[in-house]
Write a protein that holds these residues in place. Sequence first.
Motif, PDB file in Angstrom:
ATOM      1  N   ALA A 354       0.841  -1.208   0.000  1.00 46.48           N
ATOM      2  CA  ALA A 354       0.000   0.000   0.000  1.00 46.48           C
ATOM      3  C   ALA A 354       0.874   1.256   0.000  1.00 46.48           C
ATOM      4  N   ALA A 355       2.004   1.194   0.691  1.00 46.16           N
ATOM      5  CA  ALA A 355       2.927   2.337   0.679  1.00 46.16           C
ATOM      6  C   ALA A 355       3.573   2.479  -0.694  1.00 46.16           C
ATOM      7  N   ARG A 356       4.020   1.384  -1.244  1.00 45.23           N
ATOM      8  CA  ARG A 356       4.805   1.435  -2.492  1.00 45.23           C
ATOM      9  C   ARG A 356       3.949   1.735  -3.714  1.00 45.23           C
ATOM     10  N   LEU A 357       2.734   1.193  -3.761  1.00 48.99           N
ATOM     11  CA  LEU A 357       1.900   1.382  -4.954  1.00 48.99           C
ATOM     12  C   LEU A 357       0.962   2.573  -4.828  1.00 48.99           C
ATOM     13  N   PHE A 358       0.338   2.716  -3.642  1.00 50.23           N
ATOM     14  CA  PHE A 358      -0.659   3.779  -3.476  1.00 50.23           C
ATOM     15  C   PHE A 358      -0.076   5.021  -2.803  1.00 50.23           C
ATOM     16  N   ARG A 359       1.155   4.921  -2.347  1.00 47.89           N
ATOM     17  CA  ARG A 359       1.783   6.014  -1.589  1.00 47.89           C
ATOM     18  C   ARG A 359       0.934   6.401  -0.378  1.00 47.89           C
ATOM     19  N   ALA A 360       0.427   5.377   0.287  1.00 46.73           N
ATOM     20  CA  ALA A 360      -0.305   5.581   1.543  1.00 46.73           C
ATOM     21  C   ALA A 360       0.708   5.778   2.663  1.00 46.73           C
ATOM     22  N   SER A 361       0.384   6.634   3.632  1.00 45.83           N
ATOM     23  CA  SER A 361       1.309   6.889   4.745  1.00 45.83           C
ATOM     24  C   SER A 361       1.273   5.727   5.735  1.00 45.83           C
ATOM     25  N   TYR A 362       2.306   5.633   6.568  1.00 48.38           N
ATOM     26  CA  TYR A 362       2.343   4.581   7.601  1.00 48.38           C
ATOM     27  C   TYR A 362       1.070   4.626   8.454  1.00 48.38           C
ATOM     28  N   ALA A 363       0.709   5.834   8.884  1.00 46.66           N
ATOM     29  CA  ALA A 363      -0.459   5.962   9.770  1.00 46.66           C
ATOM     30  C   ALA A 363      -1.727   5.482   9.063  1.00 46.66           C
ATOM     31  N   ILE A 365      -1.958   3.334   6.661  1.00 44.56           N
ATOM     32  CA  ILE A 365      -1.889   1.885   6.465  1.00 44.56           C
ATOM     33  C   ILE A 365      -2.233   1.134   7.750  1.00 44.56           C
ATOM     34  N   TRP A 366      -1.722   1.610   8.876  1.00 48.49           N
ATOM     35  CA  TRP A 366      -2.044   0.932  10.142  1.00 48.49           C
ATOM     36  C   TRP A 366      -3.545   0.987  10.416  1.00 48.49           C
ATOM     37  N   HIS A 367      -4.156   2.135  10.197  1.00 52.92           N
ATOM     38  CA  HIS A 367      -5.604   2.221  10.440  1.00 52.92           C
ATOM     39  C   HIS A 367      -6.387   1.364   9.448  1.00 52.92           C
ATOM     40  N   MET A 368      -5.929   1.304   8.197  1.00 56.11           N
ATOM     41  CA  MET A 368      -6.660   0.545   7.175  1.00 56.11           C
ATOM     42  C   MET A 368      -6.538  -0.966   7.362  1.00 56.11           C
ATOM     43  N   SER A 369      -5.545  -1.411   8.147  1.00 55.62           N
ATOM     44  CA  SER A 369      -5.339  -2.852   8.364  1.00 55.62           C
ATOM     45  C   SER A 369      -5.897  -3.330   9.695  1.00 55.62           C
ATOM     46  N   THR A 370      -6.384  -2.388  10.498  1.00 55.17           N
ATOM     47  CA  THR A 370      -6.841  -2.768  11.843  1.00 55.17           C
ATOM     48  C   THR A 370      -8.285  -2.315  12.063  1.00 55.17           C
ATOM     49  N   ILE A 371      -8.467  -1.096  12.553  1.00 55.17           N
ATOM     50  CA  ILE A 371      -9.817  -0.658  12.943  1.00 55.17           C
ATOM     51  C   ILE A 371     -10.754  -0.570  11.735  1.00 55.17           C
ATOM     52  N   ASN A 372     -10.261  -0.049  10.606  1.00 52.06           N
ATOM     53  CA  ASN A 372     -11.144   0.079   9.441  1.00 52.06           C
ATOM     54  C   ASN A 372     -11.416  -1.280   8.793  1.00 52.06           C
ATOM     55  N   ALA A 373     -10.444  -2.185   8.859  1.00 53.68           N
ATOM     56  CA  ALA A 373     -10.672  -3.537   8.329  1.00 53.68           C
ATOM     57  C   ALA A 373     -11.673  -4.278   9.214  1.00 53.68           C
ATOM     58  N   ALA A 374     -11.615  -4.014  10.521  1.00 57.46           N
ATOM     59  CA  ALA A 374     -12.614  -4.601  11.434  1.00 57.46           C
ATOM     60  C   ALA A 374     -14.002  -4.054  11.111  1.00 57.46           C
ATOM     61  N   LYS A 375     -14.067  -2.772  10.801  1.00 60.95           N
ATOM     62  CA  LYS A 375     -15.344  -2.153  10.399  1.00 60.95           C
ATOM     63  C   LYS A 375     -15.884  -2.819   9.123  1.00 60.95           C
ATOM     64  N   ALA A 376     -14.983  -3.213   8.230  1.00 61.96           N
ATOM     65  CA  ALA A 376     -15.392  -3.885   6.986  1.00 61.96           C
ATOM     66  C   ALA A 376     -15.986  -5.264   7.251  1.00 61.96           C
ATOM     67  N   PRO A 400      11.323  -2.429  16.670  1.00 61.94           N
ATOM     68  CA  PRO A 400      10.897  -1.542  17.761  1.00 61.94           C
ATOM     69  C   PRO A 400       9.877  -0.474  17.373  1.00 61.94           C
ATOM     70  N   GLU A 401       9.762  -0.136  16.068  1.00 63.22           N
ATOM     71  CA  GLU A 401       8.911   1.003  15.685  1.00 63.22           C
ATOM     72  C   GLU A 401       7.953   0.634  14.549  1.00 63.22           C
ATOM     73  N   HIS A 402       6.756   1.263  14.580  1.00 66.30           N
ATOM     74  CA  HIS A 402       5.692   0.859  13.652  1.00 66.30           C
ATOM     75  C   HIS A 402       6.025   1.108  12.183  1.00 66.30           C
ATOM     76  N   GLY A 403       6.843   2.127  11.910  1.00 71.60           N
ATOM     77  CA  GLY A 403       7.193   2.414  10.515  1.00 71.60           C
ATOM     78  C   GLY A 403       8.050   1.316   9.902  1.00 71.60           C
ATOM     79  N   MET A 404       8.776   0.598  10.745  1.00 72.05           N
ATOM     80  CA  MET A 404       9.679  -0.442  10.230  1.00 72.05           C
ATOM     81  C   MET A 404       8.917  -1.616   9.631  1.00 72.05           C
ATOM     82  N   VAL A 405       7.691  -1.854  10.116  1.00 68.94           N
ATOM     83  CA  VAL A 405       6.885  -2.956   9.571  1.00 68.94           C
ATOM     84  C   VAL A 405       6.577  -2.688   8.092  1.00 68.94           C
ATOM     85  N   ILE A 406       6.468  -1.425   7.738  1.00 68.93           N
ATOM     86  CA  ILE A 406       6.116  -1.067   6.359  1.00 68.93           C
ATOM     87  C   ILE A 406       7.365  -0.777   5.517  1.00 68.93           C
ATOM     88  N   ASN A 407       8.366  -0.211   6.162  1.00 67.01           N
ATOM     89  CA  ASN A 407       9.595   0.112   5.434  1.00 67.01           C
ATOM     90  C   ASN A 407      10.375  -1.132   5.014  1.00 67.01           C
TER      91      ASN A 407
END
Length: 436
Positions: A354-363, A365-376, A400-407
Amino acid sequence: MSDLLIHDINELVICRSAQGYRRGAEQLNDLEVLHDAAVAIERGRIVEIGENSLLQSKYRQVRHKVSAGGRLVSPGLVDCHSHLVHAGSRHDEYDHIVTGRREPGKNLDRGILRSVRRTREATNEALEAQALKDLDTMLEHGSTTVEIKTGYGLDRANELRLLKLQTSLEHEVDLARTFLGAHILPDEYRHDREGYVQLVIDMLEGAREYAEFCDVCCDPVGFTYQECLRIAERAMDLGMNVKVHGDQTGPGRGAELAARVGATSVDHLDYISDEGVAELSVSECVGVLLPAVTLHLLEMTPSCLEGDWVDAKKSFMTALYRRLVNENLILAISADYNPGSSPTLSMQMTMQLAARLFRASYAEIWHMSTINAAKALGRSDQIGSVEPGKRADLIIWDVPEHGMVINRFGSNLVDTVVKGGRIVVRDGRKLREASL
Ligand SMILES: [Zn+2]
């Protein structure tokens, strides 16, 4: 008294939202991160989150303690769109797509019919064994809740068989079950669309016993707006919630349909219309984007057809993504695991894409994979964030940091998965038996 304290967390990604979702650039980019934190869990639920030393002293008597070792803890990932139960690989077709011998995305329906044939031929035992193995991999990569669809049976006996099989799967991952009789038109009904639509409507009565959702493919390769509307209305009359595969291969008015019937989600949206954007922007229906499909079908890569280079078919996806954020849609992402357009089990990699293709920010992406995906999945009151009252589905990451999961990308960064307060994955491997 708490059962479990996870302490020494460097970053705790929270992802909460009072309304159960986040929409628009401002909300999506406001990622709450607690530093030097701990989480207390009791009877499978989160009871408190807070400062590490404070909770360590408050929960001194806790039965079990797990140190996060100065690493990242997040909610379990929610994969809200998968075609888990199927037979056979389609890697042979893919070589033709890669080399331009077949136009990417063309004949998507023929490919699906190959999977239908193989799935019909497969035994229950073989289908079940593969599904459980795949769920293990999903869990090891951080997915704690997964939506699963039928749609490779496409006749009464086989759709019912797949529904029963989905229901009998016993696994640590929580499953949301969906009936997708209206996936594509099966070969036997090639000259009788009306007959098949009526059959799907007739199947709903039996399907509702097993499935929470009814999904319809409102897309040029699937069914028309009117056909999907008839199926969706009958499903709702029977008390089922609706999901829509919408506008993947061309405009199909899938987004409009989803907004009008109050669907829980509409997935794909590559060719969403202006009207569809406007209607979703004021609805609670979640738009689910599937970056692994965009990657795998090489839709953002120029291709060589008969010696001539042609532009990427969907170079507009990055701009479309940003427009959907700015237009206030509730957005989620999913891996869309299936043998044709997205043979990946990893939500983690989906986040990276999502970061590489859509240029979505880390923040975002985290929301789209957790709370918003639960809403779906209509479950954002239960899962998708780290807050008191929510189910204790958590990941201790090996960074140690959330950005590293995406980077970082290409290797599994999950260390430990806690599911309902019990440890089910350790050192990135599923345990034979849950511990604690
Ligand atoms: Zn799908």
